[in-house]
Design a protein around this motif. Sequence first.
Motif, PDB file in Angstrom:
ATOM      1  N   THR A   1       0.968  -1.154  -0.015  1.00 23.07           N
ATOM      2  CA  THR A   1       0.064   0.066   0.044  1.00 23.07           C
ATOM      3  C   THR A   1       0.968   1.455  -0.046  1.00 23.07           C
ATOM      4  OG1 THR A   1      -1.796  -1.384   1.228  1.00 23.07           O
ATOM      5  CG2 THR A   1      -1.900   1.218   1.210  1.00 23.07           C
ATOM      6  N   SER A   2       1.979   1.398   0.823  1.00 25.06           N
ATOM      7  CA  SER A   2       2.840   2.468   0.773  1.00 25.06           C
ATOM      8  C   SER A   2       3.601   2.603  -0.349  1.00 25.06           C
ATOM      9  CB  SER A   2       3.991   2.264   2.072  1.00 25.06           C
ATOM     10  OG  SER A   2       3.185   2.105   3.173  1.00 25.06           O
ATOM     11  N   ALA A   3       4.078   1.570  -1.196  1.00 30.14           N
ATOM     12  CA  ALA A   3       4.784   1.885  -2.344  1.00 30.14           C
ATOM     13  C   ALA A   3       3.571   2.297  -3.442  1.00 30.14           C
ATOM     14  CB  ALA A   3       5.266   0.461  -2.969  1.00 30.14           C
ATOM     15  N   LEU A   4       2.601   1.801  -3.617  1.00 30.89           N
ATOM     16  CA  LEU A   4       1.405   2.463  -4.338  1.00 30.89           C
ATOM     17  C   LEU A   4       1.219   3.714  -4.223  1.00 30.89           C
ATOM     18  CD1 LEU A   4      -0.800   2.158  -6.589  1.00 30.89           C
ATOM     19  CD2 LEU A   4      -2.245   1.384  -4.951  1.00 30.89           C
ATOM     20  N   GLY A   5       1.155   4.346  -2.680  1.00 31.11           N
ATOM     21  CA  GLY A   5       0.941   5.512  -2.698  1.00 31.11           C
ATOM     22  C   GLY A   5       1.978   6.466  -2.768  1.00 31.11           C
ATOM     23  N   VAL A   6       3.277   5.960  -2.786  1.00 28.96           N
ATOM     24  CA  VAL A   6       4.450   6.938  -3.143  1.00 28.96           C
ATOM     25  C   VAL A   6       4.358   7.054  -4.548  1.00 28.96           C
ATOM     26  CG1 VAL A   6       7.090   7.240  -3.101  1.00 28.96           C
ATOM     27  CG2 VAL A   6       5.872   6.570  -0.925  1.00 28.96           C
TER      28      VAL A   6
ATOM     29  N   VAL B   1      16.700  -3.152   8.347  1.00 28.27           N
ATOM     30  CA  VAL B   1      17.673  -4.241   8.377  1.00 28.27           C
ATOM     31  C   VAL B   1      18.083  -4.580   9.747  1.00 28.27           C
ATOM     32  CG1 VAL B   1      19.737  -5.051   7.397  1.00 28.27           C
ATOM     33  CG2 VAL B   1      18.203  -4.097   5.621  1.00 28.27           C
ATOM     34  N   GLN B   2      18.385  -3.570  10.242  1.00 25.71           N
ATOM     35  CA  GLN B   2      19.285  -3.866  11.816  1.00 25.71           C
ATOM     36  C   GLN B   2      17.826  -4.465  12.748  1.00 25.71           C
ATOM     37  OE1 GLN B   2      20.757  -0.792  13.683  1.00 25.71           O
ATOM     38  NE2 GLN B   2      21.922  -2.073  15.191  1.00 25.71           N
ATOM     39  N   ARG B   3      16.567  -3.915  12.484  1.00 27.37           N
ATOM     40  CA  ARG B   3      15.385  -4.382  13.367  1.00 27.37           C
ATOM     41  C   ARG B   3      14.733  -5.821  12.895  1.00 27.37           C
ATOM     42  NH1 ARG B   3      15.028  -4.004  17.645  1.00 27.37           N
ATOM     43  NH2 ARG B   3      12.980  -3.909  17.688  1.00 27.37           N
ATOM     44  N   ARG B   4      15.698  -6.203  11.827  1.00 30.63           N
ATOM     45  CA  ARG B   4      14.896  -7.477  11.225  1.00 30.63           C
ATOM     46  C   ARG B   4      13.605  -7.435  10.610  1.00 30.63           C
ATOM     47  NH1 ARG B   4      18.332 -11.491  11.621  1.00 30.63           N
ATOM     48  NH2 ARG B   4      16.913 -12.985  11.491  1.00 30.63           N
ATOM     49  N   LEU B   5      13.321  -6.209  10.228  1.00 29.79           N
ATOM     50  CA  LEU B   5      12.081  -5.943   9.285  1.00 29.79           C
ATOM     51  C   LEU B   5      12.314  -5.977   8.054  1.00 29.79           C
ATOM     52  CD1 LEU B   5      10.342  -3.201  11.834  1.00 29.79           C
ATOM     53  CD2 LEU B   5       9.528  -5.662  11.240  1.00 29.79           C
ATOM     54  N   PHE B   6      12.573  -7.103   7.569  1.00 27.88           N
ATOM     55  CA  PHE B   6      13.049  -7.352   6.163  1.00 27.88           C
ATOM     56  C   PHE B   6      12.166  -6.476   4.929  1.00 27.88           C
ATOM     57  CE2 PHE B   6      15.751 -10.322   8.598  1.00 27.88           C
ATOM     58  CZ  PHE B   6      16.935  -9.605   8.661  1.00 27.88           C
ATOM     59  N   VAL B   7      10.938  -7.031   5.175  1.00 28.30           N
ATOM     60  CA  VAL B   7       9.958  -6.615   4.166  1.00 28.30           C
ATOM     61  C   VAL B   7       9.847  -4.992   3.919  1.00 28.30           C
ATOM     62  CG1 VAL B   7       7.480  -6.400   3.450  1.00 28.30           C
ATOM     63  CG2 VAL B   7       8.579  -8.715   4.328  1.00 28.30           C
ATOM     64  N   THR B   8       9.698  -4.360   5.003  1.00 31.09           N
ATOM     65  CA  THR B   8       9.987  -2.996   5.128  1.00 31.09           C
ATOM     66  C   THR B   8      11.240  -2.212   4.743  1.00 31.09           C
ATOM     67  OG1 THR B   8       8.239  -3.044   7.006  1.00 31.09           O
ATOM     68  CG2 THR B   8       9.339  -1.188   6.696  1.00 31.09           C
ATOM     69  N   ALA B   9      12.283  -3.033   5.100  1.00 34.73           N
ATOM     70  CA  ALA B   9      13.568  -2.592   4.728  1.00 34.73           C
ATOM     71  C   ALA B   9      13.590  -2.529   3.262  1.00 34.73           C
ATOM     72  CB  ALA B   9      14.647  -3.537   5.320  1.00 34.73           C
ATOM     73  N   LEU B  10      13.004  -3.668   2.443  1.00 37.03           N
ATOM     74  CA  LEU B  10      13.041  -3.616   0.968  1.00 37.03           C
ATOM     75  C   LEU B  10      12.115  -2.513   0.485  1.00 37.03           C
ATOM     76  CD1 LEU B  10      13.702  -5.275  -1.382  1.00 37.03           C
ATOM     77  CD2 LEU B  10      11.485  -6.688  -1.131  1.00 37.03           C
ATOM     78  N   LEU B  11      11.102  -2.426   1.215  1.00 37.71           N
ATOM     79  CA  LEU B  11      10.070  -1.454   0.695  1.00 37.71           C
ATOM     80  C   LEU B  11      10.711   0.066   0.730  1.00 37.71           C
ATOM     81  CD1 LEU B  11       7.296  -0.088   0.240  1.00 37.71           C
ATOM     82  CD2 LEU B  11       7.069  -0.094   2.661  1.00 37.71           C
ATOM     83  N   TYR B  12      11.700   0.416   1.715  1.00 40.56           N
ATOM     84  CA  TYR B  12      12.251   1.710   1.814  1.00 40.56           C
ATOM     85  C   TYR B  12      13.426   1.772   0.951  1.00 40.56           C
ATOM     86  CZ  TYR B  12       9.466   3.586   5.639  1.00 40.56           C
ATOM     87  OH  TYR B  12       8.221   4.057   6.263  1.00 40.56           O
ATOM     88  N   ALA B  13      13.837   0.604   0.386  1.00 41.86           N
ATOM     89  CA  ALA B  13      14.928   0.470  -0.519  1.00 41.86           C
ATOM     90  C   ALA B  13      14.240   0.968  -1.747  1.00 41.86           C
ATOM     91  CB  ALA B  13      15.777  -0.625  -0.601  1.00 41.86           C
ATOM     92  N   ALA B  14      13.195   0.366  -2.277  1.00 39.34           N
ATOM     93  CA  ALA B  14      12.390   0.713  -3.311  1.00 39.34           C
ATOM     94  C   ALA B  14      12.041   2.302  -3.036  1.00 39.34           C
ATOM     95  CB  ALA B  14      11.079  -0.139  -3.329  1.00 39.34           C
ATOM     96  N   PHE B  15      11.653   2.863  -2.108  1.00 35.44           N
ATOM     97  CA  PHE B  15      11.325   4.226  -1.953  1.00 35.44           C
ATOM     98  C   PHE B  15      12.277   4.994  -2.325  1.00 35.44           C
ATOM     99  CE2 PHE B  15       8.106   3.860   2.061  1.00 35.44           C
ATOM    100  CZ  PHE B  15       7.015   3.207   0.926  1.00 35.44           C
ATOM    101  N   VAL B  16      13.718   4.652  -2.275  1.00 31.25           N
ATOM    102  CA  VAL B  16      14.812   5.462  -2.679  1.00 31.25           C
ATOM    103  C   VAL B  16      14.703   5.539  -4.155  1.00 31.25           C
ATOM    104  CG1 VAL B  16      17.055   5.637  -2.966  1.00 31.25           C
ATOM    105  CG2 VAL B  16      16.378   4.782  -0.900  1.00 31.25           C
ATOM    106  N   GLY B  17      14.236   4.477  -4.961  1.00 28.03           N
ATOM    107  CA  GLY B  17      13.946   4.483  -6.369  1.00 28.03           C
ATOM    108  C   GLY B  17      12.744   5.294  -6.706  1.00 28.03           C
ATOM    109  N   LEU B  18      11.702   5.169  -5.791  1.00 28.03           N
ATOM    110  CA  LEU B  18      10.625   6.000  -6.289  1.00 28.03           C
ATOM    111  C   LEU B  18      10.727   7.488  -5.952  1.00 28.03           C
ATOM    112  CD1 LEU B  18       7.721   3.616  -4.597  1.00 28.03           C
ATOM    113  CD2 LEU B  18       8.357   4.243  -7.018  1.00 28.03           C
ATOM    114  N   ALA B  19      11.548   7.758  -4.902  1.00 29.09           N
ATOM    115  CA  ALA B  19      11.995   8.908  -4.613  1.00 29.09           C
ATOM    116  C   ALA B  19      12.782   9.780  -5.795  1.00 29.09           C
ATOM    117  CB  ALA B  19      12.638   9.230  -3.480  1.00 29.09           C
ATOM    118  N   ILE B  20      13.627   9.109  -6.347  1.00 31.19           N
ATOM    119  CA  ILE B  20      14.389   9.685  -7.328  1.00 31.19           C
ATOM    120  C   ILE B  20      13.470   9.781  -8.651  1.00 31.19           C
ATOM    121  CG2 ILE B  20      16.231   8.987  -9.222  1.00 31.19           C
ATOM    122  CD1 ILE B  20      17.655   7.368  -6.707  1.00 31.19           C
ATOM    123  N   GLN B  21      12.496   8.906  -8.826  1.00 26.26           N
ATOM    124  CA  GLN B  21      11.618   8.986 -10.026  1.00 26.26           C
ATOM    125  C   GLN B  21      10.584  10.111  -9.749  1.00 26.26           C
ATOM    126  OE1 GLN B  21       8.846   5.813 -10.194  1.00 26.26           O
ATOM    127  NE2 GLN B  21       8.137   6.317 -12.178  1.00 26.26           N
TER     128      GLN B  21
END
Length: 188
Positions: free
Chosen positions: A12-17, A155-175
């Motif tokens: 949902t967050s990825a779609l929103g961004v 990543v440090q908190r072991r929330l890997f799905v959310t870490a992956l999302l935020y890594a994708a957010f970097v690309g979406l922010a560049i876009q």
Amino acid sequence: MSGLVEWLAALTSALGVWLMGRRTMWGWPVMLLASVLYGVVFAQDHLYADAALQAVFALLALYGLWCWWRGVQHSGQVRIAMPTAQTLWRDTGITAVAGLAMGLALRAMTDDPMPLSDASLSAYSVLGQIWTAKRYRACWVLWIVVDVLYTLLFVQRRLFVTALLYAAFVGLAIQGWRQWRDKPARTP
């Protein structure tokens, strides 16, 4: 069950961004839903500042919808606004102080494992959301920095799905930075 909620929140967050980058009004209701879902995820993982941040994001989604509604062009896209350098520096400084104060409070009153990081990233996320609502193109630069740092935190908190999302957010922010190029009107 929490893994499913995290996945749903991430999608949902990825779609929103993505919708925000496209400058469509639909991004705000989607971000409202994402905020509710992530509020649950972060509260369960004892990231209290991030959980509280989601409540603030829910309110800011309503504010953003109102701001963008006023800035819609005939084409259906939202007009970009250009803040002064003084506004950007002032907002950044106030946010740094707020993040530090909140971090010290979290350290004293909670079991947050990373109170200063959690609080500072939360404070700058609020600023990013406000700048997005105000239609400042600079919001995307701020989001790039915040999202890189959040990726490391998750990543440090072991929330890997959310870490992956935020890594994708970097690309979406560049876009988003690239897509928000047009002739902005200068605003105070």
